[in-house]
Design a protein around this motif. Structure first.
Motif, PDB file in Angstrom:
ATOM      1  N   ARG A  12       0.822  -1.204   0.000  1.00 19.37           N
ATOM      2  CA  ARG A  12       0.000   0.000   0.000  1.00 19.37           C
ATOM      3  C   ARG A  12       0.850   1.246   0.000  1.00 19.37           C
ATOM      4  O   ARG A  12       0.624   2.189  -0.744  1.00 19.37           O
ATOM      5  CB  ARG A  12      -0.870  -0.005   1.263  1.00 19.37           C
ATOM      6  N   LYS A  13       1.813   1.202   0.854  1.00 16.74           N
ATOM      7  CA  LYS A  13       2.695   2.361   1.005  1.00 16.74           C
ATOM      8  C   LYS A  13       3.470   2.587  -0.293  1.00 16.74           C
ATOM      9  O   LYS A  13       3.607   3.727  -0.755  1.00 16.74           O
ATOM     10  CB  LYS A  13       3.647   2.095   2.164  1.00 16.74           C
ATOM     11  N   ARG A  16       1.324   4.069  -2.802  1.00 15.52           N
ATOM     12  CA  ARG A  16       1.071   5.473  -2.505  1.00 15.52           C
ATOM     13  C   ARG A  16       2.226   6.349  -2.946  1.00 15.52           C
ATOM     14  O   ARG A  16       2.035   7.407  -3.538  1.00 15.52           O
ATOM     15  CB  ARG A  16       0.863   5.637  -0.993  1.00 15.52           C
ATOM     16  N   GLU A  17       3.416   5.868  -2.644  1.00 15.92           N
ATOM     17  CA  GLU A  17       4.594   6.644  -3.042  1.00 15.92           C
ATOM     18  C   GLU A  17       4.633   6.771  -4.563  1.00 15.92           C
ATOM     19  O   GLU A  17       4.982   7.812  -5.105  1.00 15.92           O
ATOM     20  CB  GLU A  17       5.876   5.974  -2.536  1.00 15.92           C
ATOM     21  N   LYS A  20       2.206   9.326  -5.666  1.00 13.32           N
ATOM     22  CA  LYS A  20       2.732  10.663  -5.431  1.00 13.32           C
ATOM     23  C   LYS A  20       3.710  11.028  -6.529  1.00 13.32           C
ATOM     24  O   LYS A  20       3.744  12.167  -7.010  1.00 13.32           O
ATOM     25  CB  LYS A  20       3.426  10.734  -4.065  1.00 13.32           C
ATOM     26  N   TYR A  36      10.028  10.132  -5.271  1.00 15.12           N
ATOM     27  CA  TYR A  36       8.947   9.287  -4.761  1.00 15.12           C
ATOM     28  C   TYR A  36       9.004   7.891  -5.361  1.00 15.12           C
ATOM     29  O   TYR A  36       8.737   6.909  -4.670  1.00 15.12           O
ATOM     30  CB  TYR A  36       7.594   9.945  -5.026  1.00 15.12           C
TER      31      TYR A  36
ATOM     32  N   LEU B  76      -3.132   1.244  10.080  1.00 11.02           N
ATOM     33  CA  LEU B  76      -4.090   0.542   9.227  1.00 11.02           C
ATOM     34  C   LEU B  76      -4.678  -0.665   9.946  1.00 11.02           C
ATOM     35  O   LEU B  76      -5.787  -1.105   9.654  1.00 11.02           O
ATOM     36  CB  LEU B  76      -3.393   0.096   7.948  1.00 11.02           C
ATOM     37  N   GLY B 122      -0.293   4.886   6.699  1.00 14.21           N
ATOM     38  CA  GLY B 122       0.768   4.951   5.707  1.00 14.21           C
ATOM     39  C   GLY B 122       0.884   6.324   5.074  1.00 14.21           C
ATOM     40  O   GLY B 122       1.551   6.504   4.072  1.00 14.21           O
ATOM     41  N   ARG B 217      -1.656  17.245  -0.222  1.00 13.32           N
ATOM     42  CA  ARG B 217      -1.108  15.993   0.315  1.00 13.32           C
ATOM     43  C   ARG B 217      -0.455  16.313   1.643  1.00 13.32           C
ATOM     44  O   ARG B 217       0.214  17.341   1.765  1.00 13.32           O
ATOM     45  CB  ARG B 217      -0.032  15.411  -0.610  1.00 13.32           C
ATOM     46  N   ASP B 219       1.722  14.176   2.955  1.00 17.13           N
ATOM     47  CA  ASP B 219       2.985  13.456   3.065  1.00 17.13           C
ATOM     48  C   ASP B 219       3.962  13.783   1.950  1.00 17.13           C
ATOM     49  O   ASP B 219       4.789  12.965   1.602  1.00 17.13           O
ATOM     50  CB  ASP B 219       2.714  11.952   3.101  1.00 17.13           C
ATOM     51  N   ILE B 220       3.826  14.965   1.393  1.00 13.14           N
ATOM     52  CA  ILE B 220       4.834  15.371   0.413  1.00 13.14           C
ATOM     53  C   ILE B 220       5.397  16.712   0.827  1.00 13.14           C
ATOM     54  O   ILE B 220       4.844  17.391   1.694  1.00 13.14           O
ATOM     55  CB  ILE B 220       4.254  15.473  -1.014  1.00 13.14           C
ATOM     56  N   ARG B 270      -4.059  14.758  -6.476  1.00 11.09           N
ATOM     57  CA  ARG B 270      -3.927  15.911  -5.588  1.00 11.09           C
ATOM     58  C   ARG B 270      -4.386  17.219  -6.218  1.00 11.09           C
ATOM     59  O   ARG B 270      -4.518  18.218  -5.528  1.00 11.09           O
ATOM     60  CB  ARG B 270      -2.482  16.047  -5.131  1.00 11.09           C
TER      61      ARG B 270
END
Lengths: 878, 355
Positions: A12-13, A16-17, A20, A36, B76, B122, B217, B219-220, B270
């Protein structure tokens, strides 16, 4: 951060990266996108991420990097057209036209109508053609320039056209990503396998260095190698440390040593010991490889993968016929660690249980189980496990913290009686157990027998320990004392005769085996194993065992008596209980518990002297017995030896700073002590209250004034706790070092006193806590009598007068130098405000002074006459 | 244009209490609704979307009304919901067992208006943290592993007036150390706190009370941020480049013809976000970056350039303000919203992946 995630979370992570990255890519932020994608790859390497990163790199014109990435993709997915196309672009950028053309043809074979590929192919071919044409015309240098420019132009033109298309491409890749996941895993596995194939010895070395999970097997091997003469045992360092003790005393023969080592192992179980008579069979190669792979994966933080490896290793190993309980235990334990990291707490618990079944008392699985329990908020079990670990290894910080944590939680949950709800803590070895299983403290002041669990607890705890107490450790320690002459003799003898002797003992132990079984299961197990070992190997039993065999028979009776005593105590029949304990002591005089319990009975029956004696004995046997300290303090309190009682209590509090009962008791004792002091002083001084106050003040003053010497500060304050000026026991309390320091100070002061009255006073008040008349005298003598009024000036008080006279009389100056005494006393009367001062003197004080002066009369001295003395007396009395 | 996204009301359900917030439970087809019963007690309901309708799975009534909630700091595996209530209490609930909170702290003296979380699911590097903003004017950052004491408190000094904090949001959590909190106040102040340096990094005033702020976002490396205000306006800040004097470049846009209550970015893209209006309308926007995001001013200092926003879709769902909105983190285009007409609606936004 990434390390402790499950597979699902990881993917999942990673996903996600990658998303991004795609977003950043769309925002034309290629550098960020690359970052990323790189992150995504570091979490879970996926073809899609590599492919996208390649594109991001292409956009930044990092051709070579892009080609490398596409190579990875093509390794994972050999037919990936997009990767091929991108590689072609990269190669074109690098000027590797031939390779680019090769890639493009492959693409066109698959997809004959791919417009992008067609266009690019054409472009590259055109480039090549022009290149060739120009090659014919121009020199090589020129050609190079042109090559560069054309290639740049070409790529730029292409690049712009492709922006849109490629972005679409990335989106497609996202969709197809899930498919590639399986392959990713395969790839991962492949990587692992590669690692496994890597040279094993090097890996092993590394592992040994690393803190995480030192594989027991390897350590075993190294030990066997290093101690080729000694039997291969799996004694890790701790066990070795234990064995060094006996080694010191018994260097007589190495075989004996080895035997002893085995015994300590069997009993201690510090690490998975060798339960089988033969050294543990080496693990099959496949299993070792799997385990190593698992270990390295674990160290890399890929816990889920590590768990898989361990599982494989376990299934492999279970197929083996030989007994690999030790290896299995380690594997289970390791897998438990992995599962714990992954979050599979239940699985972790199961594995720990397995491991412990195979190897009871090994601390690693215990610790892991404890943490797992803590995760599940089963604090009771967690606490028990932590305690168990602490029993095995009292210095284990993790366990200490864990037990503290869970104790806190339990206190919150169950209130102050949380201990009663605990399941029994598996016991392990006598020394550590005493420290850790210290039950609540007996009631502080009230002497009424309490039906409480402190007593019950206290009694239970040693009981279960019993077999152990008689076991190896203590006896071996005692033994070293007792059997010295014996051993010397033995040393003289030859080892052969010793062997004969020992075989006899081995038979004895065999008999005892049955008895041992009754006592406790685990113990029995251990012993049985040990016994089996011994019989098979015909080893020399250790001396400790000899001891054990002797004590086993009375052990039952000992237990019976103790049990009886305990029940009697609970009922409040202390007299009979005392008798029971006395019998216990007769049976085995080296049992601290019995003494300690008897002390309690004596206390309850207000026989402080006996109680104190028993406590002394207990403390002799066991230095750090908190209960013994407490009881001795109580006894001494009854005897009104408050300072000693206080000393005991402070000692106790040093051992157990949180002991509330002791704190209360200490306050109580101090209060009593103060009262006693007051009454003592009351005889000499009306204003005794003021005296103590002054003492307090001066104490504080010293702290400030002696700032230049921080040590003395501590000493004096510490002194304040330990002793008090008038307490007859005081001087004993003064440690030699403090005395030396004070002396030094006095000397210093006496040197300078003449110049500074201030220094004299400082030194004088510093002495207030020391009770050392000599020091006072020294200080006093440092100033001439006629200077006294000047030096002391208006600081003189009744206390000081008393002290001076007291010192003069006590130190026998009266008889040695009557003239000096006269002079001092005389000049006291000349001091400032003497007339006011003397009103503060009590009748008793005055009498004391008069009697001192009377003593002077008896001395032959020409310095003063009877009239002078009488005048002085008058000066004091009226 | 047929290709533009459509907003379809999938399910509509009328409830008997005031709804303040709704949140999808990550990795599920369930969502949580928080609100206020008429008698002043708190409502917490869990619904599941199945077969074209929503099914009530669980319902709990708590002593104090809930204002806001977040899963942002939950793992999670646990998926614990953090809530702020009218009493100023921050609680974290295990949804399997909602009877007692797994964590609670008396966070503020007055109502907690807003809450946000980071470090869970996450999303966001570093420790899980919750930030709360309250009417008492303070913004506090909490670590659910640390009891009772906030990790950081941002509040005006004694002398300054305490403004009502209406909204908070985490951002910039791209590395374990970096983290920012953005807070919007009723006087139009927007403040950006840098949690790494524990300093105010930037502040501005947008004239009208700030109802909602959100980073595209969390986390960026801060990219952009949307702030919605009273009087039918919202602002988009380009957070990539901070000019020493001009701050962040921004654009402002009129929308809804009433208060813009909320802005929520699509988790899967985003540059797409939804704004919720006081007139019961939803607007879907897309942000387009300028050709060059950075340009130098006359002194050669870098400054950001704002892009443009285009309205993708506009739909009216209710007559009352829509105060709660959440995109499903798992299914692109699925979302749930709550309005003050006591209705919850599950919506589907189509064709989002064609943008």
């Amino acid at each position: 951060m990434v390390t402790n995630m499950s597979d699902e979370e990881k993917s999942r992570k990673a996903e996600r990266e990658k998303d991004k990255g795609n977003e950043a890519f769309k925002a034309n932020d290629y550098l960020e996108a690359e970052v990323y994608y790189t992150r995504s790859i570091s979490i879970v390497p996926s073809a899609a991420a590599y492919n996208n990163r390649a594109l991001a790199k292409l956009r930044q014109e990092k051709w070579q990097d892009a080609v490398d990435d596409t190579n990875v993709v093509l390794k994972m997915e050999p037919g990936n057209l997009k990767a091929l196309l991108r590689r072609a672009m990269g190669r074109k950028g690098l000027g590797q036209r031939e390779e680019a053309i090769a890639d493009l043809t492959v693409v066109l074979e698959q997809e004959p109508h791919n417009p992008k590929a067609k266009a690019m192919l054409k472009e590259v071919q055109d480039q090549k053609a022009t290149e060739k044409a120009e090659e014919a015309k121009k020199s090589k240098e020129l050609l190079k320039n042109i090559q560069d420019t054309t290639s740049k132009e070409g790529s730029k033109g292409k690049g712009r056209r492709m922006v849109i298309e490629e972005v679409d491409g990335t989106m497609d890749v996202e969709g197809g990503d899930t498919e590639s996941e399986e392959e990713e895993k395969e790839a991962e596995d492949a990587q692992d396998e590669e690692k496994e194939d890597a040279s094993k010895p090097a890996e092993k070395l590394q592992e040994e260095k690393k803190v995480v999970e030192t594989p027991v097997e390897t350590s075993v091997e190294t030990i066997t190698k290093s101690e080729s003469t000694v039997e291969p045992t799996s004694a890790p360092k701790e066990a070795q440390k234990e064995t060094t003790k006996p080694e010191d005393t018994e260097k007589s023969s190495s075989t004996e040593e080895a035997a002893q080592e085995n015994v300590t192992n069997g009993q201690e179980n510090v690490a998975p010991p060798a339960p089988t008579p033969s050294p543990p069979p080496p693990l099959p190669d496949g299993v070792v490889r799997l385990k190593d792979a698992g270990n390295s994966l674990y160290q890399q933080g890929q816990y889920a993968a590590a768990v898989k490896k361990y599982t494989q290793a376990i299934t492999e190993l279970e197929k083996e016929e030989a007994d690999h309980s030790q290896g299995l235990s380690t594997l289970y334990s390791n897998r438990a660690a992995g599962k714990n990291k992954v979050g599979d707490v239940k699985g972790c618990l199961d594995d720990c249980d397995h491991a412990l079944e195979l190897q009871p008392h090994s601390w690693k699985p215990l610790l892991r189980r404890a943490t797992a329990y803590e995760h599940l908020e089963k604090f009771r079990q967690a606490y028990v496990d932590y305690k168990h670990v602490l029993n095995i290894d009292p210095s284990n910080i993790q366990a200490q913290q864990g037990s503290h944590r869970s104790a806190q939680m339990l206190k919150d949950l169950d209130g102050p009686n949380w201990r009663t709800k605990l399941p029994t803590i598996p016991t392990y070895s006598p020394q550590s157990a005493h420290r850790t299983v210290s039950p609540a403290i007996p009631p502080p002041t009230n002497q009424i027998p309490e039906p409480s669990k402190p007593v019950a607890n206290e009694i239970k705890a040693p009981e279960t320990k019993q077999p152990m107490v008689n076991g190896v450790k203590e006896p071996s320690a005692n033994e070293t004392k007792a059997s010295k002459p014996n051993r010397e003799k033995e040393n003289a003898e030859k080892s052969t005769s010793k062997k004969a002797e020992s075989s006899k003992k081995a038979h004895e132990t065999k008999k005892d085996k049955t008895e041992a079984k009754k006592e406790s299961k685990k113990e029995a197990k251990n012993e049985a194993k040990k016994e089996a070992k011994k019989e098979d190997k015909k080893k020399m039993p250790t001396k400790s065992e000899k001891k054990q065999t002797k004590s086993t028979s009375p052990r039952d009776t000992f237990l019976q008596f103790k049990e009886k005593g305990n029940t009697l105590v609970k009922k409040g029949h202390f007299g009979p209980a005392t008798q029971c304990y006395t019998k216990c002591i007769e049976l085995s005089p080296d049992q601290a518990v019995a003494y300690c319990n008897r002390a309690l009975c004596h206390l309850k029956m207000t026989r402080p002297n006996e109680a104190e004696a028993d406590c002394n004995k207990t403390l002799e046997l066991e230095e750090k017995n908190i209960k013994a300290y407490f009881r001795r303090a109580q006894a001494r309190k009854m005897l009104k030896r408050y300072s000693e009682a206080a000393k005991d209590l402070t000692e106790l509090l040093k051992l157990d700073p949180k002991n509330k009962a002791a704190k209360i008791e200490l306050d109580d004792v101090k209060e009593l002590w103060r009262q006693e002091l007051r009454s003592l002083q009351g005889g000499k001084d009306k204003d005794s209250g003021k005296a103590t106050k002054d003492a307090g003040k001066s104490r504080r003053r010293v702290v400030v004034e002696e700032g230049e010497d921080s040590d003395s500060e501590e000493e004096t304050t510490a002194e304040g706790i330990k002793g008090d000026p008038m307490e007859p026991e005081g001087p004993k309390a003064t440690s030699p070092s403090t005395k030396r320091k004070l002396k030094a100070k006095v000397e210093e002061a006496s040197r300078q006193a003449k110049s500074s009255p201030y220094l004299f006073m400082t030194a004088w008040s510093a002495l207030k806590n020391s009770d050392d008349n000599e020091l006072y005298l020294g200080l006093l003598k440092s100033i001439a009598p006629d200077e006294l009024p000047k030096v002391v000036s208006n600081k003189m008080d009744a206390d000081m007068i008393n002290k001076i006279v007291h010192v003069l009389k006590e130190e026998d100056v009266v008889n040695r130098e009557p003239a000096l005494v006269y002079q001092y006393v005389y000049y006291i009367t000349k001091a400032n405000r003497f007339n006011i001062l003397k009103t503060f003197l009590t009748a008793k004080d005055k009498n004391y002074i008069c009697s001192t002066l009377n003593c002077l009369l008896n001395q032959p001295c020409t310095e003063y006459t009877k009239e002078d003395i009488n005048a002085l007396k008058k000066a004091f009395v009226f | 244009m047929v290709d533009k996204p459509q907003i379809i009301a999938h399910v509509e359900k009328s409830l008997n209490f005031t709804l303040f917030d709704c949140k999808w439970i990550p990795c599920s087809a369930k969502f949580v609704v928080l609100g206020n019963h008429a008698r002043g007690t708190g409502a917490l309901q869990i619904y599941e979307v199945s077969k074209g309708e929503v099914k009530l799975l669980k319902e709990r009534e708590k002593t104090k009304a809930f204002k806001c909630g977040t899963f942002g700091a939950a793992s999670l595996q646990q998926r614990n919901l953090a809530t702020g209530d009218f009493d100023g209490k921050l609680s974290v609930w295990d949804l399997e067992n909602v009877d007692t909170p797994v964590y609670h702290a008396p966070a503020h003296k007055e109502i907690i208006n807003c809450i946000d979380g980071v470090g869970g699911l996450g999303i966001g590097e570093g420790a899980p943290e919750i930030v709360t903003g309250s009417r008492d004017g303070s913004v506090k950052v909490w670590d659910p592993r640390q009891k009772d004491l906030p990790v950081a408190t941002m509040e005006p000094s004694e002398s300054e007036a305490r403004r009502d904090c209406w909204t908070v949001a985490f951002g910039n959590a791209y590395s374990p150390t970096e983290r920012c909190v953005c807070a919007g106040y009723d006087n139009g102040d927007i403040k950006l706190f840098d949690l790494r340096n524990m300093a105010l990094r930037w502040e501005t005033n947008v004239k009208n009370g700030v109802c909602s702020v959100e980073f595209d976002r969390k986390d960026i490396d801060m990219n952009k941020m949307v702030a919605t205000t009273l009087e039918s306006k919202f602002h988009v800040f380009d957070m990539r480049t901070q000019h020493p004097t001009k701050g962040f470049a921004s654009l402002s846009e009129k929308a809804h013809k009433s208060t813009v209550w909320l802005a929520r970015h699509l988790p899967q893209n985003r540059d797409v976000f939804m704004t919720c209006g006081g007139s019961g309308t939803l607007n879907l926007w897309q942000y387009s970056y300028p050709d060059k995001r950075v340009q130098a001013d006359d002194k050669g200092v870098d400054m950001g350039v704002a892009g443009t926003v285009s309205l993708l879709q506009n739909v009216t769902l209710s007559t009352q303000p829509i105060a709660g909105f959440d995109w499903s983190p798992d299914k692109v285009g699925l979302c749930v919203c709550t309005a003050f007409d006591q209705c919850l609606r599950v919506l589907i936004v189509t064709k989002l992946n064609r943008l």
